[in-house]
Every structure is written in structure tokens, then in C-alpha cells.
Design an enzyme around this catalytic site. Structure first.
Site, PDB file in Angstrom:
ATOM      1  N   LYS A   1     -12.066  -1.253   7.889  1.00  0.00           N
ATOM      2  CA  LYS A   1     -11.378  -2.075   8.878  1.00  0.00           C
ATOM      3  C   LYS A   1     -11.873  -1.692  10.276  1.00  0.00           C
ATOM      4  CE  LYS A   1      -8.137  -2.168   5.240  1.00  0.00           C
ATOM      5  NZ  LYS A   1      -7.961  -3.490   4.832  1.00  0.00           N
TER       6      LYS A   1
ATOM      7  N   TRP B   1       0.831  -1.214   0.000  1.00  0.00           N
ATOM      8  CA  TRP B   1       0.000   0.000   0.000  1.00  0.00           C
ATOM      9  C   TRP B   1       0.856   1.251   0.000  1.00  0.00           C
ATOM     10  CZ3 TRP B   1      -4.282  -1.067  -2.003  1.00  0.00           C
ATOM     11  CH2 TRP B   1      -4.914  -2.292  -1.753  1.00  0.00           C
TER      12      TRP B   1
ATOM     13  N   ASP C   1      -1.295   7.151   6.301  1.00  0.00           N
ATOM     14  CA  ASP C   1      -2.374   6.238   5.924  1.00  0.00           C
ATOM     15  C   ASP C   1      -2.587   5.290   7.097  1.00  0.00           C
ATOM     16  OD1 ASP C   1      -4.029   4.271   4.981  1.00  0.00           O
ATOM     17  OD2 ASP C   1      -2.833   3.765   3.219  1.00  0.00           O
TER      18      ASP C   1
END
Lengths: 359, 359
Positions: free
Chosen positions: A195, A104, A171
Site C-alpha cells: 500500500k 483483518w 498492524d
């Protein structure tokens, strides 16, 4: 809904039962209005209250209320924030720094590279991202430094963050609201909701207003954080249902004792999980021990030929979503806020039973 | 759910009752899996089937299957497509043409202007967007021509589309699936879902693959239509719940006779609505008669002082979402596919009662 399913999915992932009940009810009849939540105007005062309350709640949970931050619920996933961050913060002829700790981070870096010069300040790619780089030297000329706090795929997590005067962008998709941090150290935090903050379709952005003041470049409205703040996260039609699920999830989080209580429970779950990974003769973990994620415990079979047997056993016990990411293989137990310790206990028992019968 | 609410909201807007029932059930227990739709992995085969089925269904309903088109369900709303369209299709040193028929066209044009040269090929701004420009001369050097097929705020709609060899891009947010057209005339169609194709949080993009082949410029993945097609609309985590609602809505549409049946019903509803607007002495419509939208009927009180009385009457009868857009004022009856004619009949009766008592 009583089930004997144990949802270890990495995202979209487990949600508190009361959130599911209330969300389903709102789809049928929102606030006893005779209308569904998903067919009313987003400018209906009842929904405006929901989104504003969720925005305040997010700031409060991060202890950032009245500290010059704004919270937004936008669309596009963290993947769109990869672009939005660079669009807003990377100045003409400027440079942004990225710490590359996994797929990511790497995507964030690649997407940002369309907007200007990027330097990879540190990387753990040399060891397949199984650790967090330490003692990082940060160039002083950066427009911002980008970090991915938790690496869902490889199961590593920053425990300490670089000390720097450079604006810090993080992030936090997979560990926001999971542990107490001094969030004022961050200038911009973003996280997909699926999440720890709801379900897919919405992303939370928390940004220090001051950071945006210096921006001079022209930015299309939909990409412009300032425009979204000015319009109170309603520049365009929000993802109404997903915002509502975030609202319910943040309320549940607050009622469950807030981030501090979550951290305690998450530590206990992670301890249980990693103890078993280390103890069990059939499995091993490959993330560097001091960098292990409290959210995603990755582990592997020493003997891959036993995979079918372990998978079958998990299936039989109602364990869902335990497979590792397709690029990493192995197993991954995602143990987000909403995951009860009883599900982790069950997984541990299954691993022990597996060892006893196949070891 | 039986209600006596009549939902004329312009979007998010009325959904078929069976869609709401099934969506709520999936939030509690998806496909009898013991898990909620909104907490399973988007890579779960059950969800992959849903999104692929919705993509095929969209093409089929537009009669575009096997004609070289791809359908995508992306995030960000039509407002993000304003940017994505220009990012993909506006070449270096190229020019794009926009027909300006209302606020949304105007926004699309403004957002595109960050990516290159834009010409306003025609506009109805001179008369507050109350008509559709005719006999438009289209420059031959355009990368694409952008049209908004239906103008939700002003209540106008294209009945004929410009004949041109230039790639035609159409924002069909508020009238997709509402009428039979030769959709092969369009090279790219996009629509937010929250009017005729589901709820907010997802946007449908239907694009001729050939159109994308010529693109040479570098485009970040999340903005790149080709990347989304290559990844079968799963480049990043989709807005799972909203995609599911679109899937259910498109199935309902198909089972209800498809676009042809919708068009017949929509014409009947619009006829009923406009006949009353024209007949009633207390109201008037200001959209040019030949350009009137079959989806959004706008109308105004001749005497604004009667607004409170009319609003109170509507409220009493369970009529929801009838107010005009905040920039246009007046009233707007949005009568999308899912709106039953009985609700339109009720609104007409209320207007007649209002005339009898306050005229």
C-alpha cells in the site's frame, strides 16, 4: 510512462512513476553491472547495501532511529505476521488482547488464537465495522494489545490510540508512512508493503528490541523475530525485487518531504473525496464521520441499479480499482501516498458528471 | 540485453534473457494496460490468469497434471516450508524422518523439531556432507520421510530415491525442473523459485491432495496447505512480481523443450565442468563422484595461495558468483537450466589458462 490511468486499487496499489522506472531498469541491468537485480546473489554487497539502507530509512521516516528499534523486511505478508506476533509474544498461559475493527483484525485474532488465550477487548462488529470503538477498557494482564490502525475494507481509522502500559502491537499495513504519530508508543508495528511501502512480496516489521528480550519460549528460526534481527533481515533469502521496490519507495517518500508532507497531501485528498461523497445526492458514505480513513474512502450508491452506469463511466475515464472489497460491496477510493490529487479531482468530476446526468 | 557477464550464482541465479525483458516491460506497462504489474490488484483477472497458468504449467512440467496433485505459489522461501511441512504433516505423538545431507537438510530437521519427534534416518555429516547415504533403512512408523534432492552447498545430489511406502517429502529447491523423474513417487515437493523456477520471493509447493486429507490437528490458515489449495493460492496477497517471473520462466522452460531437454543440456554442462575439475592439476572436487550434483559443481584449489590470482582472472572474464558458500569455502559453479553451455566453456577455458600460467 505517461498514462491516463487513475489507480485507486486498495493494494497492490499505485506506485510513484520514478519507482516503476527504476525498478524496471534494475530488472534489465542493475547498477550498470550487466546483471539483473533479480539474478544476483542476495549476499552481493550491492544488495546488502539496499536492504540495510531500506531498514534505516524506514526507522528514520518513523522517527525511530537510535531509539532501540529494529526494522526487518520479511516475507509472507501481514497474514504471516498475524502468526509471528502471537508465536513470539504470547507467553505460555498468557493472554493477548485484540481490538476487532474489521476483517483483518478478525483474521489477526483468529490466527493468534492457535497460540494461546485471546480476548476481544473491543469490537465494532455490531455495526458492520463502520466505526472505531472508543473509551476501551484494557485488562491489565495482557501480554500485548493488538490494533489495526486503518481498516482498508470498511474505511475506518484510529485517530487516537489507547493509552496503556501494555505492549502495543499495531498492524499498519494500510496507513504506515501516511501520517505523523509518536511511533515510540508502539512496541511492534508491521505492514505489508503493497500500500504505502512498495509492492507485494515483502512486509516491514519494526520492533522495540526490549520487547523481545523477555521471550523464553522455543520458536522456530523463521518465525523468530530475534533470529531475523540477529541476521540483519537476511536469515533466509529475502524477496529481493520487492525489497528493492520498498527501498525506492521509501527514498521517494523521503525526497518528497517525508511523512509530514505525505500527511498534508493525504488530508487534502481525503477532504476532497469526502466532501464530494457528502455533497453528491447519488452517493453516501457509511463509515462514522469522525473515524473516516484518510487512506480508503468507502462509499455507496443510494440506488444500486445505477451501478452499471457509474462503472462504465469510471472505466471510460481510466479509473481503476474503485470497487469495494468483495465482502463489503460499494466503492472504495484508496488514496495512498503515491496517489496524486489530480486523480482524486478526476474521480470527483466523474461523480459530479454522474450526478448531473443520472440524478 | 547483451552482456559479457557469466552468472554462476547459486541463487538468486541466472534467468533467461527473454524472462528479464518481459518482466521489466510488465513493471512499466503490464499487458498494455497502462498500469504496472506491480500496482494492480492481485484479484485483477489478468493476474489471476497468470498465477493459475503458472500453477498448471508447474504440474504439467512435472507430468503431474490430473494425478491428484495441487500446485501453490506461496511466500516465505523454502525456510518457511521447513516449518509448514512439519506443522501440517507431523501428527500429535508422531515421528518424522529426515535424511541429513547438508546444511539445508539440517535446517529443515531443526525447524521441524519444534513440532514433534524427529529421527535422523541417515546422515553424511561424518564426511562433511560430501556424499549421499545409500541403502538407508527407513523406520516403518514415520509420518513422512524428508529428503533434500540436491545439496547446493556441498554439490551432491540424490540419483536414486529411497523406495518406501512412507509419504516422501522432498526439498527440490535447487534441482526442480532440471531432470526427468517419476514425480508421482513424491507426496510433497517444495522449492524456492530462485534457482530453476524464477526469482526469490516465492516458493512452489506441489502436494498430493490425498496426503492432506488425513490431517486432524488445528493449523493457522497461513500455515495450512489445505487452506491455500481451497483458496487457489490466493489465501493472502501473493508475491505478484515473483509469481510473474516464475510464470515467464516456466513458459520459457516449456518452449525450450521441457524438462527432458533441460536434462540433456544440464548433463552436457555438468560433464564439461567435472571433466575439467578432474583434469586440471590445480583444482580438485571433493564431492563423491557418483553423487556429484548436475546443478552445483563444487571445487577447490589444491594451493589456496593461488586464490587471489584465480579470483582476479574470473573477475576479468566477467565470471560472477563462483565463490563457494561461506560455510564450505572453495568454488562452486551453479549451472542451472538457464545457464548456457557457452558460459561453462568460458569457465573451463579460464581454468585451463590459469593452469597454463600458474601451474
Amino acid at each position: 510512462m505517461e498514462t491516463n490511468r487513475h489507480n485507486f486499487s486498495s493494494g497492490p496499489s499505485i506506485l510513484p512513476d520514478e519507482v516503476l522506472q527504476k525498478a524496471a531498469q534494475a530488472v534489465l541491468n542493475f547498477n550498470d553491472s550487466g546483471l539483473s537485480l533479480i539474478e544476483i546473489s542476495h549476499r552481493d554487497p550491492a544488495f546488502v547495501d539496499i536492504i540495510n539502507s531500506a531498514r534505516s530509512q524506514a526507522l528514520e521516516l518513523l522517527n525511530l532511529q537510535d531509539k532501540g528499534y529494529s526494522a526487518l523486511f520479511l516475507q509472507g505478508g501481514a497474514s504471516l505476521e498475524f502468526v509471528r506476533v502471537a508465536y513470539n509474544l504470547l507467553s505460555k498461559n498468557g493472554t493477548a488482547g485484540y481490538i476487532n475493527t474489521g476483517s483483518w483484525s478478525n483474521n489477526a485474532l483468529n490466527e493468534a488464537s492457535y497460540f494461546g488465550k485471546i480476548v476481544e477487548v473491543a469490537s465494532s462488529k455490531d455495526k458492520k465495522y463502520n466505526y472505531i470503538p472508543k473509551n476501551i477498557e484494557i485488562p491489565s494482564n495482557l501480554d500485548y494489545l493488538h490494533i489495526t490502525s486503518n481498516n482498508t475494507i470498511y474505511g475506518t481509522q484510529f485517530k487516537e490510540f489507547p493509552q496503556t502500559d501494555i505492549p502495543l502491537v499495531c498492524d499498519m499495513s494500510s496507513d504506515i508512512f501516511s501520517r505523523v504519530l509518536d511511533f515510540t508508543k508502539f512496541d511492534l508495528i508491521y505492514a505489508c508493503a503493497q500500500k504505502n511501502a512498495g509492492t507485494s512480496g515483502v512486509n516491514l516489521v519494526v520492533v522495540k528490541n526490549e520487547l523481545l528480550e523477555r521471550i523464553k519460549k522455543p520458536i522456530p528460526n523463521i518465525m523468530n523475530y530475534r533470529k531475523h534481527i540477529e541476521r540483519e533481515s537476511m536469515y533466509n533469502t529475502p524477496s529481493v525485487f520487492s525489497v528493492y521496490v520498498s527501498y525506492l519507495t521509501l527514498n521517494w517518500l523521503k525526497d518528497s518531504g517525508g511523512v509530514e508532507a505525505m500527511e498534508r497531501k493525504n488530508r487534502a485528498k481525503a477532504h476532497l473525496m469526502y466532501s464530494e461523497i457528502d455533497r453528491n445526492n447519488l452517493f453516501f458514505g457509511n463509515a462514522s464521520v469522525e473515524d473516516r480513513s484518510v487512506m480508503n474512502a468507502t462509499f455507496f450508491l443510494k440506488d444500486e441499479k445505477l451501478a452499471t452506469q457509474f462503472n462504465t463511466l469510471c472505466l471510460k475515464e481510466g479509473i481503476y480499482g474503485i470497487n469495494g472489497h468483495r465482502t463489503a460491496g460499494g466503492y472504495r477510493a484508496s488514496i495512498y501516498n503515491a496517489m496524486p490529487i489530480t486523480s482524486v479531482q478526476l474521480l470527483v468530476q466523474v461523480m459530479q458528471y454522474f450526478e448531473a446526468h443520472f440524478g
